[in-house]
Design a protein around this motif. Sequence first.
Motif, PDB file in Angstrom:
ATOM      1  N   GLN A  61     -30.285   6.091  49.739  1.00 53.58           N
ATOM      2  CA  GLN A  61     -31.583   6.580  49.848  1.00 53.58           C
ATOM      3  C   GLN A  61     -31.404   8.027  49.856  1.00 53.58           C
ATOM      4  O   GLN A  61     -30.969   8.516  50.496  1.00 53.58           O
ATOM      5  CB  GLN A  61     -32.601   5.973  50.623  1.00 53.58           C
ATOM      6  N   VAL A  62     -32.078   9.225  48.738  1.00 50.70           N
ATOM      7  CA  VAL A  62     -31.830  10.399  48.989  1.00 50.70           C
ATOM      8  C   VAL A  62     -33.269  10.854  49.009  1.00 50.70           C
ATOM      9  O   VAL A  62     -34.236   9.949  48.112  1.00 50.70           O
ATOM     10  CB  VAL A  62     -31.367  10.792  47.555  1.00 50.70           C
ATOM     11  N   THR A  63     -33.449  11.217  49.981  1.00 54.60           N
ATOM     12  CA  THR A  63     -34.680  11.538  50.639  1.00 54.60           C
ATOM     13  C   THR A  63     -34.926  13.075  51.020  1.00 54.60           C
ATOM     14  O   THR A  63     -33.955  13.619  50.981  1.00 54.60           O
ATOM     15  CB  THR A  63     -35.828  10.682  51.305  1.00 54.60           C
ATOM     16  N   GLN A  64     -36.077  13.852  50.737  1.00 55.81           N
ATOM     17  CA  GLN A  64     -36.373  15.121  50.386  1.00 55.81           C
ATOM     18  C   GLN A  64     -36.751  15.453  52.310  1.00 55.81           C
ATOM     19  O   GLN A  64     -37.512  13.772  52.329  1.00 55.81           O
ATOM     20  CB  GLN A  64     -38.101  15.097  49.878  1.00 55.81           C
ATOM     21  N   MET A  65     -36.755  16.696  52.912  1.00 61.82           N
ATOM     22  CA  MET A  65     -36.656  16.614  54.230  1.00 61.82           C
ATOM     23  C   MET A  65     -38.044  16.319  53.983  1.00 61.82           C
ATOM     24  O   MET A  65     -39.147  17.161  53.769  1.00 61.82           O
ATOM     25  CB  MET A  65     -36.455  18.062  54.989  1.00 61.82           C
ATOM     26  N   GLY A  66     -38.744  15.509  55.933  1.00 56.79           N
ATOM     27  CA  GLY A  66     -39.829  15.321  56.314  1.00 56.79           C
ATOM     28  C   GLY A  66     -40.679  14.590  56.004  1.00 56.79           C
ATOM     29  O   GLY A  66     -41.794  13.853  55.727  1.00 56.79           O
ATOM     30  N   GLN A  67     -40.287  13.692  54.824  1.00 56.03           N
ATOM     31  CA  GLN A  67     -40.807  12.319  54.007  1.00 56.03           C
ATOM     32  C   GLN A  67     -40.250  11.121  55.332  1.00 56.03           C
ATOM     33  O   GLN A  67     -39.466  11.894  55.499  1.00 56.03           O
ATOM     34  CB  GLN A  67     -39.756  11.846  52.712  1.00 56.03           C
ATOM     35  N   GLU A  68     -40.554  10.335  54.728  1.00 56.00           N
ATOM     36  CA  GLU A  68     -41.250   9.124  55.289  1.00 56.00           C
ATOM     37  C   GLU A  68     -39.746   7.986  55.005  1.00 56.00           C
ATOM     38  O   GLU A  68     -39.876   8.217  53.835  1.00 56.00           O
ATOM     39  CB  GLU A  68     -42.548   8.541  55.510  1.00 56.00           C
ATOM     40  N   VAL A  69     -38.828   7.593  55.734  1.00 55.80           N
ATOM     41  CA  VAL A  69     -38.539   6.611  54.377  1.00 55.80           C
ATOM     42  C   VAL A  69     -38.375   5.372  55.987  1.00 55.80           C
ATOM     43  O   VAL A  69     -37.804   5.244  56.753  1.00 55.80           O
ATOM     44  CB  VAL A  69     -37.114   6.797  54.689  1.00 55.80           C
ATOM     45  N   ILE A  70     -37.803   4.128  55.108  1.00 57.47           N
ATOM     46  CA  ILE A  70     -38.195   2.345  55.512  1.00 57.47           C
ATOM     47  C   ILE A  70     -36.722   2.017  55.084  1.00 57.47           C
ATOM     48  O   ILE A  70     -36.326   2.050  53.265  1.00 57.47           O
ATOM     49  CB  ILE A  70     -38.771   1.924  54.927  1.00 57.47           C
ATOM     50  N   LEU A  71     -36.139   1.765  56.068  1.00 58.38           N
ATOM     51  CA  LEU A  71     -34.841   1.452  55.849  1.00 58.38           C
ATOM     52  C   LEU A  71     -34.739  -0.493  56.065  1.00 58.38           C
ATOM     53  O   LEU A  71     -35.341  -0.981  56.730  1.00 58.38           O
ATOM     54  CB  LEU A  71     -33.059   1.616  56.382  1.00 58.38           C
ATOM     55  N   ARG A  72     -34.102  -1.385  54.832  1.00 56.72           N
ATOM     56  CA  ARG A  72     -34.910  -2.724  55.807  1.00 56.72           C
ATOM     57  C   ARG A  72     -33.414  -3.094  55.493  1.00 56.72           C
ATOM     58  O   ARG A  72     -32.242  -3.287  54.738  1.00 56.72           O
ATOM     59  CB  ARG A  72     -35.313  -3.290  54.587  1.00 56.72           C
ATOM     60  N   CYS A  73     -33.493  -4.207  56.204  1.00 57.04           N
ATOM     61  CA  CYS A  73     -32.285  -5.375  56.767  1.00 57.04           C
ATOM     62  C   CYS A  73     -33.094  -6.692  56.384  1.00 57.04           C
ATOM     63  O   CYS A  73     -34.033  -7.120  56.736  1.00 57.04           O
ATOM     64  CB  CYS A  73     -32.182  -4.923  58.208  1.00 57.04           C
ATOM     65  N   VAL A  74     -32.391  -7.993  56.130  1.00 65.10           N
ATOM     66  CA  VAL A  74     -32.307  -8.597  56.011  1.00 65.10           C
ATOM     67  C   VAL A  74     -31.105  -9.706  56.564  1.00 65.10           C
ATOM     68  O   VAL A  74     -30.013  -9.979  55.655  1.00 65.10           O
ATOM     69  CB  VAL A  74     -32.340  -9.491  54.413  1.00 65.10           C
ATOM     70  N   PRO A  75     -32.031 -10.289  57.885  1.00 61.04           N
ATOM     71  CA  PRO A  75     -30.803 -11.663  58.853  1.00 61.04           C
ATOM     72  C   PRO A  75     -30.493 -12.595  57.951  1.00 61.04           C
ATOM     73  O   PRO A  75     -31.531 -13.245  57.412  1.00 61.04           O
ATOM     74  CB  PRO A  75     -30.949 -10.976  59.834  1.00 61.04           C
ATOM     75  N   ILE A  76     -30.253 -13.336  58.720  1.00 57.42           N
ATOM     76  CA  ILE A  76     -30.386 -14.951  58.611  1.00 57.42           C
ATOM     77  C   ILE A  76     -31.144 -14.907  59.275  1.00 57.42           C
ATOM     78  O   ILE A  76     -31.869 -14.700  60.633  1.00 57.42           O
ATOM     79  CB  ILE A  76     -28.326 -15.700  59.375  1.00 57.42           C
TER      80      ILE A  76
END
Lengths: 113, 110
Positions: free
Chosen positions: A11-26
């Motif tokens: 993921q590339v994002t600009q400073m100040g932006q919000e990011v959401i990282l996702r994880c799908v576990p068992i």
Amino acid sequence: EPEVTQTPSHQVTQMGQEVILRCVPISNHLYFYWYRQILGQKVEFLVSFYNNEISEKSEIFDDQFSVERPDGSNFTLKIRSTKLEDSAMYFCAREQVPNTEAFFGQGTRLTVV
Amino acid sequence: RKEVEQDPGPFNVPEGATVAFNCTYSNSASQSFFWYRQDCRKEPKLLMSVYSSGNEDGRFTAQLNRASQYISLLIRDSKLSDSATYLCAVNSDNNNDMRFGAGTRLTVKP
């Protein structure tokens, strides 16, 4: 042991932006973790999550970070206002039993520009 | 004092060599100990857990010394494919947060 799945891989994002990282576990695992690794540095603990609540968090995990498991499956890490120094690999991990072996996802590479 | 310390290396060894890594930890309440392997730009992968009595898995032997607060990893008959960074990780029963060392880089050369 099957690993967790993380999205996006990069993921590339600009400073100040919000990011959401996702994880799908068992789905039947209860113990989840987020770690980060700045390029060339060590793996750093961010937060542990059990039974839909934060169990432990490190000094890195300040007010700009949050975690949740909104639908009982995806486990997310949100960074509200990204800074350049947030650029790192972010790994999700799971444990079947707390304080035992942790199994990591393949990571999300976050680049803040 | 750092929570978990490792010699960063790099260790450059020929194929077939025996190599040993040490890792020290500062929290005497630590209860769980692990060695992970990390390839470049990949996730850490569990190599082995470290038990009080010591344990062996093929060419790999892990030992724990609680009195001196260190764990070790011995790799015998090293292969080219053993080239990676080896991370030690320590967990305490009081806290649900595993702490990693900075890793020791190993390069096995033909």
